[in-house]
Design an enzyme around this catalytic site. Structure first.
Site, short mmCIF file in Angstrom:
data_model
loop_
_atom_site.label_atom_id
_atom_site.label_comp_id
_atom_site.label_asym_id
_atom_site.label_seq_id
_atom_site.Cartn_x
_atom_site.Cartn_y
_atom_site.Cartn_z
N LYS A 22 14.42 -3.57 17.50
CA LYS A 22 15.45 -4.70 17.37
C LYS A 22 15.72 -5.00 16.01
CE LYS A 22 14.52 -8.78 19.54
NZ LYS A 22 14.72 -10.15 18.81
N GLY A 100 17.41 -15.08 16.45
CA GLY A 100 17.05 -15.52 15.13
C GLY A 100 17.08 -14.84 14.04
N ASP A 326 4.90 -11.01 17.24
CA ASP A 326 5.62 -10.90 18.35
C ASP A 326 4.83 -10.31 19.56
OD1 ASP A 326 8.08 -12.07 17.60
OD2 ASP A 326 8.77 -9.97 16.89
N ARG A 357 4.85 -20.35 22.31
CA ARG A 357 4.14 -19.24 22.96
C ARG A 357 2.63 -19.32 23.40
NH1 ARG A 357 8.04 -14.26 20.33
NH2 ARG A 357 9.68 -14.39 21.72
#
Length: 453
Positions: A22, A100, A326, A357
């Protein structure tokens, strides 16, 4: 609302290709747009986040072909760039959806382009603070108007003559670093960003791929500086996007915690600034073999051969956080099935992602039977070889929380149902189908209006 249910699985097997990275996909579109000429991108991620970036670039006057699949199942797209400082002022707001990365990197581009643009996003992105970007870009001459001071909707008024900047960033953030360097491309003189530790370096690698001189230095205290000299130009260059290590983390952890499993994930980025999760899993006793190492599109890649493993708890060095921020949600799942205590310090950045998270994974693991404690900047999981499961989790439209909870359910005694899974498409289209292809029992549920989904 999309719901998925994961049920205990065994003997995951097969060779798979995970979606394109990504971070590299966003940058390949943006850098291709800033170059003059045609850039062909192979392996582009076609998740919603990346498609939002492509849509915004089209509004800025860039021609991007619709992605098409090749014989390997990879998506290919061509970008016809307009060059630095040549973007058209958009007639409508740039809607970045949940992205983002796309929003912050494009703010850097707009800041040094002499045009204005309004940035909008979905409910999740609209809650995320932008001050970290606004402060350095403001010092370079851009002006901002934002809801609640630093939230979307946000207007960036760029300058045609941005000031060069030596920015001492208090945080290790690839998004901040990239935004400042992108704005600095049109500035006169040297623009530098110094981080307390190095964040992922995809921007630096790709700038070099597009023939921009980039100077990088790691200092004696482990701080890191990246510098460019402005008034640069980018030369169009084709790109091969590696498989995303953040996406590959889900089938990899699934194979480690389910019995009699052996899978191969091909062409995964092993960029050292993205490899923290895999090194941590290996430190925990994971049977992961790194094979067929090579370089594609300027990025180091390899195939990962992963087998069922008896994991043990460890303390994860806080210095790794920037390289795996992440992946902590899915690491916490691996920790839940490890023997002993896994302590994860230095992860306060997780509090300001798409969701909090730390809080959501703590809720998921506790409901599933694991012992979890947390502080503002840490999480500690005391694992066991078996976990109960049997819960329903609202992922609050956070794609990584949704996938992590589903991976938990592949090894738990009772099924795990996760709602709010539609945003999985932001980073991992066809996640359920790919997991099913290696034997994972993940099924669609029924939406609230009674339709099969």
């Amino acid at each position: 609302m999309t719901q998925l249910t994961a049920t205990a699985s065994t003997a995951l097997a097969g060779k798979i290709i995970c979606p394109g990275d990504k971070s590299v996909s966003h940058r390949s579109l943006i850098f291709g747009a800033l170059a003059k000429g045609k850039t062909t991108i192979t392996g582009l991620l076609t998740g919603d986040d990346v498609l939002s970036t492509a849509s915004a670039l089209r509004q800025l006057g860039v021609t991007i072909s619709e992605p098409e699949r090749n014989a390997k199942g990879q998506y290919i797209a061509a970008v016809t760039g307009v060059g630095l400082g040549a973007f058209a002022e958009p007639a409508a707001p740039l809607d970045l959806g949940n992205s983002g990365t796309g929003a912050r990197l494009l703010m850097g581009v707009i800041a040094g382009s002499g045009i204005s643009a309004v940035f909008t996003g979905d409910a999740s992105l609209s809650k995320r603070p932008m001050q970290r970007i606004m402060t350095p870009l403001g010092r370079m001459g851009a002006e901002f108007t934002a809801r609640d001071g630093d939230k979307l909707p946000l207007t960036v008024s760029g300058t045609r003559a941005p000031l060069s900047l030596d920015w001492q960033s208090p945080h290790a953030s690839a998004q901040v670093k990239s935004a400042v360097l992108l704005a600095g491309l049109t500035a006169r003189g040297k623009t530098s960003v110094t981080e307390p530790v190095a964040s992922r370096d995809h921007t630096e690698l790709m700038l070099r791929h597009f023939e921009v001189d980039v100077e990088t230095t790691t200092h004696s205290d482990n701080s890191y500086t990246a510098s460019i000299v402005g008034e640069a130009s980018l030369t169009a260059a084709d790109i091969i996007v590696p498989s995303d290590p953040s996406s590959a983390a889900f089938p990899v952890v699934a194979a480690l915690i389910t019995k009699n499993s052996a899978i191969t994930v091909t062409g995964v980025s092993i960029n050292p600034y993205r490899f923290g999760l895999y090194q941590t899993l290996i430190d925990m006793g994971a049977d992961i073999t790194i094979s067929n190492q090579r370089v594609e599109g300027g990025e180091p890649v390899a195939d990962l051969i992963c087998k069922s493993s008896r994991l043990k708890g460890i303390t994860v060095p806080a210095s790794r956080a920037a390289s795996m921020i992440d992946e902590y949600p899915v690491l916490s799942v691996a920790a839940a099935y490890a023997e002993g205590e896994t302590h994860m310090p230095g992860i306060e950045e997780l509090r300001v992602k798409e969701t909090d998270r730390i809080a959501l994974m703590e809720e998921c693991l506790r409901k599933g039977g694991a012992a979890v404690t947390s502080t503002h900047d840490s999480m500690t999981v005391t694992g066991a070889s078996t976990q109960d499961g049997g819960m329903t989790i609202d992922a609050q439209h956070d794609h990584r929380i949704a996938m992590s909870c589903l991976i938990f359910g592949l090894a738990s005694a009772r099924p795990v149902t996760v709602s709010g899974c539609e945003t999985i498409n932001t980073s991992f289209p066809e996640f359920a189908e790919l997991m099913q292809s290696i034997g994972a029992d993940i099924k669609n549920e029924i939406s609230q209006n009674g339709d099969s989904i």
